[in-house]
Design an enzyme around this catalytic site. Structure first.
Site, short mmCIF file in Angstrom:
data_model
loop_
_atom_site.label_atom_id
_atom_site.label_comp_id
_atom_site.label_asym_id
_atom_site.label_seq_id
_atom_site.Cartn_x
_atom_site.Cartn_y
_atom_site.Cartn_z
N ARG A 176 0.84 -1.19 0.00
CA ARG A 176 0.00 0.00 0.00
C ARG A 176 0.88 1.24 0.00
O ARG A 176 1.81 1.31 0.79
CB ARG A 176 -0.79 -0.02 1.31
N ARG A 251 -0.13 -28.48 7.19
CA ARG A 251 0.89 -27.91 8.08
C ARG A 251 0.22 -27.79 9.43
O ARG A 251 -0.98 -27.51 9.53
CB ARG A 251 1.33 -26.52 7.62
N GLU A 302 3.55 -18.91 18.61
CA GLU A 302 3.02 -19.82 17.59
C GLU A 302 4.19 -20.41 16.80
O GLU A 302 4.96 -19.67 16.18
CB GLU A 302 2.14 -18.98 16.66
N ASP A 352 -11.57 -18.57 5.54
CA ASP A 352 -11.74 -17.64 6.65
C ASP A 352 -13.13 -17.85 7.24
O ASP A 352 -13.99 -18.48 6.62
CB ASP A 352 -11.61 -16.19 6.14
P1 FAD Z 1 -13.20 -26.37 12.60
O1 FAD Z 1 -13.28 -25.11 13.36
O2 FAD Z 1 -11.90 -27.05 12.54
O3 FAD Z 1 -14.29 -27.37 13.17
C1 FAD Z 1 -14.30 -28.75 12.87
C2 FAD Z 1 -14.64 -29.48 14.15
O4 FAD Z 1 -14.86 -30.86 13.87
C3 FAD Z 1 -13.53 -29.43 15.19
O5 FAD Z 1 -14.04 -28.94 16.41
C4 FAD Z 1 -13.07 -30.88 15.31
O6 FAD Z 1 -12.66 -31.22 16.62
C5 FAD Z 1 -14.35 -31.63 14.93
N1 FAD Z 1 -14.10 -32.98 14.44
C6 FAD Z 1 -13.20 -33.36 13.52
N2 FAD Z 1 -13.23 -34.69 13.35
C7 FAD Z 1 -14.18 -35.16 14.20
C8 FAD Z 1 -14.66 -36.46 14.52
N3 FAD Z 1 -14.15 -37.54 13.94
N4 FAD Z 1 -15.64 -36.59 15.43
C9 FAD Z 1 -16.16 -35.50 16.05
N5 FAD Z 1 -15.73 -34.25 15.81
C10 FAD Z 1 -14.75 -34.08 14.89
N6 FAD Z 1 -10.40 -17.05 9.91
C11 FAD Z 1 -10.68 -15.73 9.88
O7 FAD Z 1 -11.69 -15.32 9.32
N7 FAD Z 1 -9.86 -14.83 10.52
C12 FAD Z 1 -8.73 -15.21 11.17
O8 FAD Z 1 -8.01 -14.36 11.72
C13 FAD Z 1 -8.40 -16.61 11.19
N8 FAD Z 1 -7.29 -17.03 11.81
C14 FAD Z 1 -6.99 -18.36 11.79
C15 FAD Z 1 -5.82 -18.77 12.44
C16 FAD Z 1 -5.47 -20.12 12.44
C17 FAD Z 1 -4.22 -20.56 13.13
C18 FAD Z 1 -6.29 -21.05 11.74
C19 FAD Z 1 -5.90 -22.51 11.69
C20 FAD Z 1 -7.46 -20.65 11.13
C21 FAD Z 1 -7.82 -19.29 11.14
N9 FAD Z 1 -8.99 -18.86 10.55
C22 FAD Z 1 -9.29 -17.52 10.54
C23 FAD Z 1 -9.94 -19.80 9.89
C24 FAD Z 1 -11.04 -20.33 10.83
O9 FAD Z 1 -10.44 -21.00 11.90
C25 FAD Z 1 -11.94 -21.27 10.03
O10 FAD Z 1 -12.60 -20.56 9.03
C26 FAD Z 1 -13.02 -21.99 10.85
O11 FAD Z 1 -12.59 -22.39 12.10
C27 FAD Z 1 -13.49 -23.21 10.08
O12 FAD Z 1 -14.58 -23.82 10.73
P2 FAD Z 1 -14.90 -25.35 10.47
O13 FAD Z 1 -16.17 -25.64 11.18
O14 FAD Z 1 -14.82 -25.66 9.04
O15 FAD Z 1 -13.66 -26.15 11.10
#
Ligand code: FAD
Length: 368
Positions: A176, A251, A302, A352
């Site tokens: 920017r 990762r 981290e 996200d």
């Molecule tokens: P998850 O949150 O992973 O939920 C999946 C769930 O399923 C978990 O609780 C897991 O335990 C459960 N599960 C898996 N397998 C099983 C099983 N066999 N039996 C029962 N339960 C199970 N997004 C942003 O918008 N802004 C940010 O600043 C941002 N920062 C991030 C930083 C990090 C380090 C990471 C990794 C991600 C970040 N994200 C961010 C992205 C955000 O975390 C995701 O968009 C969101 O959490 C995805 O939701 P989800 O339900 O798909 O997955």
């Protein structure tokens, strides 16, 4: 047969948004979650009265007003603006790369002078097409920023030398030519006052939803498949098929949190460590997400790490091999019409939060 219409596997934002919407339509839902708490990776827990982002810093940002209004029904958001800083061997730089960064690096004051400096530095490549990440970064932003702010950080993140990484990893860099430290370009951003867990709690609060934590789908997969008419599965897609076609790679991250007996450790929520020697990539000081003034503070280092089966799968490694393998699993999944694969693990893609809510709402639209 069960009294439920749906089994939702995983209580992250994907599963919880689906469950909330299905309950609104009068459906009965059982949610199972293998962790001991709901919320997936957006889970926050109170430590010293500070909301700690247990699975990494989460900042909500979106350009989509519908999604912004949607998430605001579950929590009030504050005015937090993501302005991370970079610490390179104790030199502090503003991110994303902007006039503050360029002024600190080169003493330039005007956008023209900054552009000139960057152009000069890009010339070291003499128009050569970049063949690796190092050359790609230099082609985009020049040598100084690459050396101080990109190289070490990226190599730690990927666990490989920048010269061994493919150029496509950084197609664009946020640059920017204004004095603006706001990391995101989105119209809306903030942090839910009181943390993210309340959002999930509210989503799952309907009498039509039952939640069971510490329950792994794979302990009773066959029974669940027979009992429930429909399953919303947000776990790893390859695990669902017992890795029969191969293992998808990720990762991972390790978090090291500490309570410190001082009010303010680093003066900012997010500090990136961009040199190669510091083993962690970031330190998060959680209280600053909510402008906290508690007496103590909680910080989290981290560390990027190699993922092995059984580790937390944080970032899908969407290279050619993994994308092709995912496609094969996706084809296999299409033979199971009673199972909807969703979320970042079910779709093997980084999303996200606003995107995952959007994806869950799209699934709802298709389903009802
Ligand atoms: P998850 O949150 O992973 O939920 C999946 C769930 O399923 C978990 O609780 C897991 O335990 C459960 N599960 C898996 N397998 C099983 C099983 N066999 N039996 C029962 N339960 C199970 N997004 C942003 O918008 N802004 C940010 O600043 C941002 N920062 C991030 C930083 C990090 C380090 C990471 C990794 C991600 C970040 N994200 C961010 C992205 C955000 O975390 C995701 O968009 C969101 O959490 C995805 O939701 P989800 O339900 O798909 O997955």
């Amino acid at each position: 047969m069960t009294m439920y219409d749906y089994l939702v596997v995983g209580s992250g934002l994907f599963g919880s948004t689906f469950a909330y919407e299905a309950a609104k339509r009068g459906k009965r839902i059982k949610v199972i979650e293998k962790r001991s708490h709901i919320g997936g990776n957006v889970y926050t827990e109170k430590v010293q009265d500070i909301n700690v982002h247990k699975y990494g810093a989460h900042i909500f940002h979106t350009n989509n007003k519908e999604i912004w209004d949607y998430v605001n029904q579950f929590a009030e958001f504050n005015r937090y603006t993501n302005s991370p800083i970079a610490n390179y061997k104790s030199e502090i730089y503003n991110l994303p790369f902007n006039m503050n960064t360029f002024n600190k690096l080169w003493g330039v004051v005007t956008p023209e002078a900054a552009k000139k400096k960057i152009e000069e530095q890009k010339n070291v490549l003499a128009g050569k097409t970049p063949v690796n990440l190092e050359e790609q970064a230099i082609a985009l932003i020049g040598t100084d920023i690459y050396q101080k702010l990109i190289k070490g950080y990226t190599e730690k993140q990927w666990g490989r030398k920048a010269t061994e990484l493919p150029p496509f990893i950084i197609k664009r860099l946020p640059v920017r030519f204004t004095y603006d430290n706001n990391y995101f370009n989105d119209k809306y951003q903030g942090i839910p006052i009181g943390g993210y867990t309340q959002i999930i709690e509210k989503m799952l609060s309907s009498e039509l939803i039952d939640v069971e934590v510490s329950t792994d789908f794979f302990n009773r997969k066959e029974e669940y498949m027979n009992e429930f008419p429909k399953i919303i599965y947000s776990g790893m897609i390859d695990q669902f098929f017992d890795y029969s076609l191969g293992t998808l790679e990720y990762r991972s991250l390790k978090f090291e949190s500490k309570i410190l007996d001082r009010e303010n450790y680093q003066g900012n929520a997010v500090v990136n460590y961009t040199d190669a020697e510091t083993p962690y990539t970031r330190i998060i000081e959680h209280k600053h997400f909510e402008f906290g003034n508690q007496k103590k503070t909680v910080v989290t280092k981290e560390y990027p790490s190699t993922w092995n089966k059984g580790d937390e799968p944080y970032y899908p490694l969407n290279d050619k091999r993994n994308n092709e393998l995912y496609q094969q699993y996706k084809d296999l999944a299409s033979k199971f019409p009673n199972v909807i694969f969703g979320g970042r693990l079910g779709m093997y893609k980084y999303f996200d939060m606003h995107q995952i809510i959007g994806a869950a709402l799209a699934t709802v639209k298709q389903e009802f």
